[in-house]
Structures are given as structure tokens and as C-alpha cells.
Motif scaffolding. Sequence first.
Motif, PDB file in Angstrom:
ATOM      1  N   GLU A  80      -7.162   8.395   3.880  1.00 48.67           N
ATOM      2  CA  GLU A  80      -6.276   7.277   3.557  1.00 48.67           C
ATOM      3  C   GLU A  80      -5.441   6.865   4.760  1.00 48.67           C
ATOM      4  O   GLU A  80      -5.201   5.680   4.995  1.00 48.67           O
ATOM      5  N   ASP A  87      -7.072  -3.062   4.064  1.00 48.64           N
ATOM      6  CA  ASP A  87      -7.545  -3.098   2.692  1.00 48.64           C
ATOM      7  C   ASP A  87      -8.981  -2.581   2.728  1.00 48.64           C
ATOM      8  O   ASP A  87      -9.785  -3.026   3.556  1.00 48.64           O
ATOM      9  N   GLU A 247      -8.752  -0.416  -2.297  1.00 47.37           N
ATOM     10  CA  GLU A 247      -7.560   0.314  -1.892  1.00 47.37           C
ATOM     11  C   GLU A 247      -6.770  -0.581  -0.949  1.00 47.37           C
ATOM     12  O   GLU A 247      -7.344  -1.208  -0.056  1.00 47.37           O
ATOM     13  N   TRP A 248      -5.452  -0.614  -1.129  1.00 49.91           N
ATOM     14  CA  TRP A 248      -4.621  -1.585  -0.431  1.00 49.91           C
ATOM     15  C   TRP A 248      -3.869  -0.947   0.725  1.00 49.91           C
ATOM     16  O   TRP A 248      -3.375   0.176   0.623  1.00 49.91           O
ATOM     17  N   HIS A 258      -3.165  -3.754  -8.608  1.00 50.65           N
ATOM     18  CA  HIS A 258      -3.697  -2.614  -7.869  1.00 50.65           C
ATOM     19  C   HIS A 258      -4.113  -1.472  -8.776  1.00 50.65           C
ATOM     20  O   HIS A 258      -4.860  -0.583  -8.374  1.00 50.65           O
TER      21      HIS A 258
END
Length: 375
Positions: A80, A87, A247-248, A258
Motif C-alpha cells: 500500500e 489510485d 484503492e484510493w 470508497h
Amino acid sequence: MSERSLITPMDLRDFLKARGWFLQKEALQHRYYAMSSAQYPRRQLVFPMDITADYDETLRQVIGKFADITSTKWQAIWSELATVRDDVLRFRVFFDGDDRSLPLSYASTLVASTEKLLKASACTVVIPRTNHPRLNLTEANQFVEKSRFNQTEEGSFILSVSCPVNSMDAQSRIEFDADDAPFVRKVTLSLQKALGELVTAIEGDALETLVDDLKASDAPLISSNLCDALLGMHDEHVDNSLDIGFEWSSLREAPKLHNLPRLRFQRDYFSRVEEVRRELIAQEKDEMDSYIGTVERLEGEMGEDGRRSGPVVLALLLPEGEIVRARTVLDADAYFKADKAHMSAGAYVRVTGVLRQGRQPRALTEAKSFELLTA
């Protein structure tokens, strides 16, 4: 490549802020970020604001501590963090049977269809319409150029694409809740909304209403091009389903959608996507044209005259640079040329016909002027 070159102190700060941690500003004067959390009141994460010689070691320690506090896998946090500015879209292909490999032709089509899906969404943000004659807007090309193909992941077949959220400054006609959202975020959010509307209409048996609303809308989110790209992600022989997840980036507040579950297109949904595509596309797009390509497969049969004729599958190069598979039916003379091209390394053919829209292999009708090109 070291962690230092991937993740900066500000990246780590923004990552933690997006997960509810806040700054203790007293530490800033000492050139440190001190992060606290109301959920873990007795824990604190401290790391330097500057990249020093021992920054990599400090970074590993902080992430290890965060993983321990939150009971999260260390590897998942690194993944992550590596895309904290992006994004991220994940396309997971799954199907029954032997899922250890994919046909190479389908894998190639999957990547090309992903690019087409991103371009279709970018074109919709700039000029909303139910059909884009060409996906060659400058903004769409720049969007794809800025996007990156990520390292493969565990779990069936996952194609992951990162879109740097602050990499472009472009105008758009699509506006969402956050009017100041950057262009890339508008594209990814537009895509999520469009796919969500499509899945909801399919599952709620409301495709007719959806198509009517799109045709009447001044800013439709779903185009025939988007549907065409989705169709390219389904292979009739593999008969796969498709999960699409979003995923932002932590650099921007996550959109209100989201928490939308991962969007799943079951294998039987794609025939319904084809119905929407046919309704949205302008029929005049199917015009006679000439294409250059290669012969991928021969499916003809022997006739009473001892000569073969019938269907062949071609890989055709379109004007915008995309390669698509198409099936056409050839008479004995043209089939002889196709067979010769198929057996010759590096041989190309030129065919004139009407290339219909739809899932691959697309239909090439009214084929004529079939030529074997020489080097």
C-alpha cells in the motif's frame, strides 16, 4: 531498489493520516514526525522528516511497529505504501478448472482491454457521450502514459494498474462531490461509478432503463467503448469471471463510494454488457475499410472440389494502434492465400470488409480484396 527511493517521510505521514493517525506538532521543530491515534492512545510512531543515512532502517522499524499495532501483514503495508500517491485498479480473472495458466492470446487481449477501459473513462470525463468515435484524445493518451503496470500479486490472475493521482492537470466536464479533485481521480471515480451502475442494472434487470437514461443524459458515464473494453476482458474459451477493485491514493480524501464492494462481473454478465454496447453504439460506425494483419487460425473445411474455404481468425491492426482478433469467411481463392500466410513466418495480409463491434473475435463481414503482402 531501496525503500528510500520508493517511500518518502511525507508519503508515510500521509499514509498514516489516511488511517486516522494525527500529527503531534511539537515534534516538527525537531525535524520529526510524531504520529498518534485515538484508537491506540498509548502508542506513537516517530520518524525523521529528512531522508538520512539510516532512513531505510528507520522506515522498516516504523512499518514493523505499525503492523504489530494494527495486526496487519507487513507485506500488505509495504504494498500500500508503494502506491500511496496512486489510485490503484485491480482486475482479477478467475474461472473453473485449471487456473495455473492463461492462453497467451487472451493475456495480451486483457492488457489491451485494460488500456482501452482507462482511455474510455478518460474520454468520458473530458467529453461525456455514449460512443467515442476514437479513443485518441490527448488527455486519454496522457492518462495511459502516466499509468503503470504493477508487480503481479498472489491470487489467481491479478492485473494491477497504478494511476498517479496528481500527475495531470486537465480540464473535464464531469464533476463529482469534490469539484477540486484532480483529473486522474475524476477518471478513476468515473470508472468506478460507471461499472457500479452497469452491475446494478444487470443484477436488477434494469438494462432498458439504464440505456434510456444514458441516451437522455447530457453527461453519460457509460459508453459503448467502455462496454467494448469489458467484453475484451472475457474469453469465450476460458469462460472467466472478472473482479474489479479500487484503492484510493492517500494524497486525496477517499471518495464517498470508497466502501463500495469489489465489483464482480460474473461470466454470464458479459452477454448483457454486449446488449448495452449494441444499444449505445452509433450504427454508422461500421463502415467498409481495409486492414492489415496476420492469420491466427484456419477453421475452413474441404469442399467437393478438393479446395478448402470457410472461417479464418485474423489479428488486425486498427488505425488507432490497437490489435483485435476478427473472424471472417473466405472463398477458396482467398483461403488459399490465408493458408499460405499462416504457414509463412512474418507474413501479413490485407483485407477489406466491415469490422463489426463486439467481443473478440469480432465479425469481419463482406470481406473482399484479400491480399497476401510480400516483404
